[in-house]
Design a protein around this motif. Structure first.
Motif, PDB file in Angstrom:
ATOM      1  N   HIS A   1       0.435  21.619  11.010  1.00 52.60           N
ATOM      2  CA  HIS A   1       0.982  22.492  12.050  1.00 52.60           C
ATOM      3  C   HIS A   1       2.138  23.340  11.517  1.00 52.60           C
ATOM      4  O   HIS A   1       2.323  24.488  11.941  1.00 52.60           O
ATOM      5  CB  HIS A   1       1.454  21.657  13.243  1.00 52.60           C
ATOM      6  N   GLN A   2       2.916  22.786  10.587  1.00 50.79           N
ATOM      7  CA  GLN A   2       4.022  23.550  10.018  1.00 50.79           C
ATOM      8  C   GLN A   2       3.505  24.739   9.205  1.00 50.79           C
ATOM      9  O   GLN A   2       4.063  25.841   9.271  1.00 50.79           O
ATOM     10  CB  GLN A   2       4.885  22.644   9.135  1.00 50.79           C
ATOM     11  N   HIS A   3       2.442  24.528   8.454  1.00 53.87           N
ATOM     12  CA  HIS A   3       1.852  25.615   7.676  1.00 53.87           C
ATOM     13  C   HIS A   3       1.297  26.703   8.598  1.00 53.87           C
ATOM     14  O   HIS A   3       1.433  27.899   8.323  1.00 53.87           O
ATOM     15  CB  HIS A   3       0.744  25.084   6.768  1.00 53.87           C
ATOM     16  N   LEU A   4       0.651  26.283   9.698  1.00 58.41           N
ATOM     17  CA  LEU A   4       0.069  27.259  10.618  1.00 58.41           C
ATOM     18  C   LEU A   4       1.158  28.052  11.344  1.00 58.41           C
ATOM     19  O   LEU A   4       1.007  29.266  11.563  1.00 58.41           O
ATOM     20  CB  LEU A   4      -0.838  26.548  11.626  1.00 58.41           C
TER      21      LEU A   4
ATOM     22  N   PRO B   1       0.827  -1.212   0.000  1.00 57.48           N
ATOM     23  CA  PRO B   1       0.000   0.000   0.000  1.00 57.48           C
ATOM     24  C   PRO B   1       0.857   1.256   0.000  1.00 57.48           C
ATOM     25  O   PRO B   1       1.983   1.256   0.492  1.00 57.48           O
ATOM     26  CB  PRO B   1      -0.788  -0.122   1.315  1.00 57.48           C
ATOM     27  N   VAL B   2       0.324   2.297  -0.577  1.00 57.50           N
ATOM     28  CA  VAL B   2       1.019   3.586  -0.589  1.00 57.50           C
ATOM     29  C   VAL B   2       0.843   4.235   0.783  1.00 57.50           C
ATOM     30  O   VAL B   2      -0.279   4.396   1.263  1.00 57.50           O
ATOM     31  CB  VAL B   2       0.463   4.505  -1.688  1.00 57.50           C
ATOM     32  N   ALA B   3       1.949   4.566   1.401  1.00 56.02           N
ATOM     33  CA  ALA B   3       1.903   5.177   2.739  1.00 56.02           C
ATOM     34  C   ALA B   3       1.694   6.676   2.611  1.00 56.02           C
ATOM     35  O   ALA B   3       2.410   7.365   1.875  1.00 56.02           O
ATOM     36  CB  ALA B   3       3.192   4.886   3.491  1.00 56.02           C
ATOM     37  N   ALA B   4       0.680   7.183   3.314  1.00 58.79           N
ATOM     38  CA  ALA B   4       0.435   8.629   3.316  1.00 58.79           C
ATOM     39  C   ALA B   4       1.445   9.307   4.229  1.00 58.79           C
ATOM     40  O   ALA B   4       1.791   8.783   5.294  1.00 58.79           O
ATOM     41  CB  ALA B   4      -0.982   8.915   3.791  1.00 58.79           C
ATOM     42  N   PRO B   5       1.959  10.450   3.848  1.00 57.92           N
ATOM     43  CA  PRO B   5       2.910  11.164   4.710  1.00 57.92           C
ATOM     44  C   PRO B   5       2.199  11.697   5.948  1.00 57.92           C
ATOM     45  O   PRO B   5       0.982  11.891   5.944  1.00 57.92           O
ATOM     46  CB  PRO B   5       3.399  12.314   3.821  1.00 57.92           C
ATOM     47  N   PRO B   6       2.947  11.910   7.037  1.00 57.37           N
ATOM     48  CA  PRO B   6       2.327  12.472   8.232  1.00 57.37           C
ATOM     49  C   PRO B   6       1.816  13.888   7.980  1.00 57.37           C
ATOM     50  O   PRO B   6       2.296  14.591   7.077  1.00 57.37           O
ATOM     51  CB  PRO B   6       3.473  12.471   9.254  1.00 57.37           C
TER      52      PRO B   6
END
Length: 360
Positions: free
Chosen positions: A179-182, A170-175
């Protein structure tokens, strides 16, 4: 078509695993010399602890489990849940002063089957009591320090085996990096619609995010008086570095990186100020994080100010940890010599009076 041209190479994979849960418990027997007087066949039990969704306890027989084994300390692991045929491996160990397992610790046992509730497995002859009691006079493998015995138990509960044969990984979604954008939005000030003046510094922020995170900010910024709220709000009773840390948590849901860089004394002070700010603005998660940080840093130099803070902001667990630390007249005398004791005396006189009565 030739045989070599028609040949195809293939490779597959399967994996067998045993689902398991691992946990441990430390049982502190504070008065061994008194415990051994309870008699042969009489046990003392640890608190019930959870491993793998099941309840367990350690049974210790200080004077031996049976008359023929009265010269030995007996240790057992008992199942406390209403369950049948539970498969588990376990290891019981006595810890020395360095918190290391004794050389007398038996090899890892199991897996065994715990047939039902109250079923116990272990050792009638875990260690000779003569060896145990003589260990307090040895520099190494000292198992009785100040008449205290430490029993450590690790339990591995075995559940269902699984055979995995994945055809496609399966393709793993990144975390999440929300919070970094905010945080970048906070640092840039782009789109901000409210400014705070705190301790001579100014901080641009966003009303919608403050209101979403804090019920106090929501009431202040979007309550009945919202039309009268200024775009510039002054806060007089907070330091700028504390308010900056508060904003960082609101935007990132984590403590500011500064906390990891501070020396212990400064980190404790920052956590104390952040706890007070979190309580003021209804940020329960931040309050609990600060409680946890402070509970790990309780010592004679910090306990007075931390106890006063816990009392003022209704932190019951942190208060209990502080009171448990001040458990003797000797420790209390050391605390009295700190600067924080004067603050405790003036801010929490009733608490101090009760503590004095407890210590006699």
């Amino acid at each position: 078509m030739s045989t070599s041209a028609a040949a195809r190479s293939s490779e597959s994979l399967s994996k067998w695993t045993m689902e398991k849960a691992i946990g441990s418990h430390l049982f502190h027997v504070a008065d061994y010399s008194l415990a051994r007087t309870i008699g042969v066949g009489k046990s003392i039990s640890s608190a019930v602890f959870d491993v793998g969704g099941l309840d367990w306890s350690i049974k210790c027989y200080p004077a031996g489990g049976t008359p023929q084994n009265s010269n030995y300390l007996a240790l057992f692991l008992a199942l406390e849940s209403d369950a049948r045929n539970v498969k588990a491996a376990f290891r019981l160990a006595l810890l020395d002063q360095r918190m290391k397992p004794s050389s007398k610790t038996p090899a890892h046992d199991g897996p065994y089957t715990f047939k039902n509730r109250d079923y116990a497995l272990g050792y009638h002859r875990f260690v000779e009591r003569a060896y145990l009691e003589a260990s307090q006079f040895r520099s190494t493998d000292c198992l009785l320090s100040n008449d205290a015995l430490l029993v450590h138990c690790t339990v591995t509960v075995l559940k269902n085996p699984r055979l995995q044969s994945p055809a496609i990984r399966p393709v793993a979604a990144p975390p999440s990096d929300l919070h970094q954008h905010l945080v970048r939005l906070l640092e840039s000030g782009e789109g901000s619609d409210v400014t705070f003046e705190v301790g001579g510094a100014t901080f641009a922020a966003h009303r919608w995010l403050l209101a979403a995170r804090s019920p106090v900010f929501r009431a202040e910024l979007f309550g009945p008086m919202k039309e009268n709220r200024m775009r510039r709000i002054k806060i007089d009773d907070m330091e700028a570095v504390v308010f900056k840390g508060l904003l960082h948590f609101i935007y990132s849901d984590s403590l500011p990186p500064l906390m990891e860089e501070l020396a212990k004394e400064s980190a404790v002070l920052m956590a104390q100020h952040l706890l007070a700010a979190a309580d003021r603005y209804g940020l329960e998660r931040l309050r609990l994080i600060c409680e946890s940080k402070l509970s790990q840093q309780v010592d004679a130099g910090t306990v007075a100010t931390t106890l006063a803070l816990a009392e003022q902001h209704h932190c019951r667990n942190l208060k209990a940890i502080c009171l448990n630390f001040i458990d003797s007249p000797e420790v209390f005398i050391a605390v009295m010599r700190t600067d924080g004791f004067e603050h405790l005396k003036t801010s929490c006189p009733a608490l101090l009076e009760n503590l004095l009565k407890k210590l006699g």
